[in-house]
Design an enzyme around this catalytic site. Structure first.
Site, PDB file in Angstrom:
ATOM      1  N   ASP A 140       0.859  -1.187   0.000  1.00 13.37           N
ATOM      2  CA  ASP A 140       0.000   0.000   0.000  1.00 13.37           C
ATOM      3  C   ASP A 140       0.898   1.241   0.000  1.00 13.37           C
ATOM      4  O   ASP A 140       1.914   1.273   0.694  1.00 13.37           O
ATOM      5  CB  ASP A 140      -0.870   0.050   1.266  1.00 13.37           C
ATOM      6  N   ARG A 197      -1.282  -2.815  -4.198  1.00 14.80           N
ATOM      7  CA  ARG A 197      -2.581  -2.837  -3.539  1.00 14.80           C
ATOM      8  C   ARG A 197      -3.149  -1.415  -3.469  1.00 14.80           C
ATOM      9  O   ARG A 197      -3.266  -0.770  -4.487  1.00 14.80           O
ATOM     10  CB  ARG A 197      -2.430  -3.503  -2.160  1.00 14.80           C
ATOM     11  N   ARG A 239     -12.816   1.272  -6.632  1.00  9.70           N
ATOM     12  CA  ARG A 239     -12.535   1.805  -5.293  1.00  9.70           C
ATOM     13  C   ARG A 239     -11.978   3.225  -5.348  1.00  9.70           C
ATOM     14  O   ARG A 239     -10.944   3.499  -4.746  1.00  9.70           O
ATOM     15  CB  ARG A 239     -11.525   0.921  -4.577  1.00  9.70           C
ATOM     16  N   LYS A 241     -13.697   3.656  -2.178  1.00 11.47           N
ATOM     17  CA  LYS A 241     -14.622   2.753  -1.495  1.00 11.47           C
ATOM     18  C   LYS A 241     -14.742   3.259  -0.066  1.00 11.47           C
ATOM     19  O   LYS A 241     -13.737   3.473   0.612  1.00 11.47           O
ATOM     20  CB  LYS A 241     -14.055   1.333  -1.531  1.00 11.47           C
TER      21      LYS A 241
END
Ligand code: NAG
Ligand code: NAG
Length: 380
Positions: free
Chosen positions: A176, A198, A258, A261
């Protein structure tokens, strides 16, 4: 001789003027000071950068070059999977078996076990402690191969004008870019994020409190796409409890999901962002307590603007209802603009009172939103 010195003097002057944070956060993280007036430090190695970000001192950390973390923690080869979503082989995204994602059914029917080799440094971001400003010079501040993770309990952090890139982009769970989980007063400004495995930004399940993400570039262009179309799926995931998140002036492009999201009871103010070329969905409002105000944005070539709404959405639908914002936000909400995009509905005004007494970002008309003010090298 004298004349020749002038450009040097000018260069030194502008360099001094450019050191440190530029501007101030609008929206929920208004008032953040980061490292404040601490004497700027210039890390020269990846170890030094980590130490400055992690130690207990208030710091202004200037990046005037690239910090390449790839290879610094070695590589790992182990069983992962080709998920069912990867119908396009080497131009898709395979997965690391993080949190047993491959083996607990999440990879979908028809997924197969494959060997994966990935760079370990990208898996966990650099710990960033309280009272830090991390600022790039011009377009020179690049962090390659590792993201940033605000430590649990951290507060008062500014990250401005840096580019985070190349976190195992070929793998779901590859890393991330920016993680906030149990923190407060975080300002992410003029940051570019590209080629991430990610999430580009994730607010985890604990309280992230006050966060402003402004004028960032979320560049989803990738050769390893979970949606098999050159677009990055795992964009912005806002899952925290009691999170107050302002997203203002960002440029989100070549994404496919997303974006964002929104879960838990997050209050999101999504204002004056430019959403371009999204082949999947922008918003996924996944929980009943999530409250999302969407105003003054441009949606250009965004297939599905709102995938599902299980919570409350106000999308500035009409002049008469937009005036409902005035008493809670201090401005009339601005209409969104749509070009070759799906529809967006959202008429819930009940949650607008949650903005009362909080620092609220200003809103311009969607016609004034430009991609030129987002990303690295343009901070002003
Ligand atoms: C951050 O700065 C504030 C204000 O100076 C101080 O009270 C706090 O202890 C600092 N936090 C840490 C973790 O150093
Ligand atoms: C995507 O990235 C590739 C490789 O860097 C580049 O050649 C291409 O121009 C980019 N496309 C877009 C739309 O940015």
């Amino acid at each position: 001789m004298r004349l020749a010195l002038l450009p040097l003097v000018a260069a030194l002057t502008s360099r001094v003027a450019a050191v440190g944070v530029v501007g101030a956060a609008e929206g929920f993280a208004h008032g953040v000071t980061g490292g404040g007036s601490a004497t700027p430090v210039y890390p020269s190695t990846t170890d030094e950068l980590v130490s400055y970000l992690t130690d207990d001192e208030a710091r202004v950390i200037i990046l005037n070059k690239e910090f390449d973390f790839t290879g610094t923690e070695g590589t790992v080869t182990e069983d992962g999977c080709r998920p069912a979503s990867n119908t396009c082989g080497s131009s898709g995204q395979d997965a690391i078996n993080e949190a047993e994602w491959c083996t607990n059914g999440n990879a979908g029917d028809g997924s197969t076990t494959i060997s994966v080799t990935y760079d370990k440094a990208a898996i966990l971001g650099i710990s960033v402690g309280s009272n830090k400003s991390l600022v790039g010079e011009g377009t020179k501040g690049v962090i390659r191969g590792k993201g940033l993770r605000m430590v649990s309990g951290a507060s008062n952090i500014i990250i401005q004008n840096i580019h985070i890139t190349e976190l195992n982009p070929q793998y779901i769970w590859g890393g991330d870019a920016l993680t906030v989980n149990d923190a407060d007063l975080i300002w992410i400004d003029h940051v570019k994020i590209s080629l991430i495995g990610r999430q580009m930004f994730v607010a985890g399940t604990e309280a992230s409190n006050r966060v402003t993400i402004s004028y960032c570039e979320f560049d989803g262009n990738t050769s390893w796409s979970a949606s098999c179309d050159g677009h990055h799926y795992w964009s912005v995931y806002l899952l925290g409890s009691n999170d107050l998140i302002t997203m203002q002036g960002n440029y989100l492009h070549h994404l496919s999901g997303r974006a964002p999201k929104v879960g838990s009871n997050t209050l999101l103010h999504f204002v004056n962002n430019y959403h371009y070329a999204n082949t999947g969905h922008a918003f996924d409002v996944m929980s009943s307590n999530a409250n999302v105000l969407i105003e003054g944005n441009v949606f250009q070539n965004v297939d599905t603007v709102l995938l599902e709404n299980k919570g409350q959405v106000f999308a500035a639908p009409s002049a008469s209802s937009n005036s409902a914002c005035e008493s809670y936000l201090g401005h009339t909400c601005q209409a969104n603009s749509f070009g070759s995009s799906g529809t967006l509905t959202g008429t819930d005004t009940g949650f607008l009172s949650s903005f009362s007494g909080k620092n609220v970002a200003s809103a311009s008309a969607a016609s004034a939103v430009s991609t030129a003010s987002a990303g690295v090298g343009v901070v002003a």
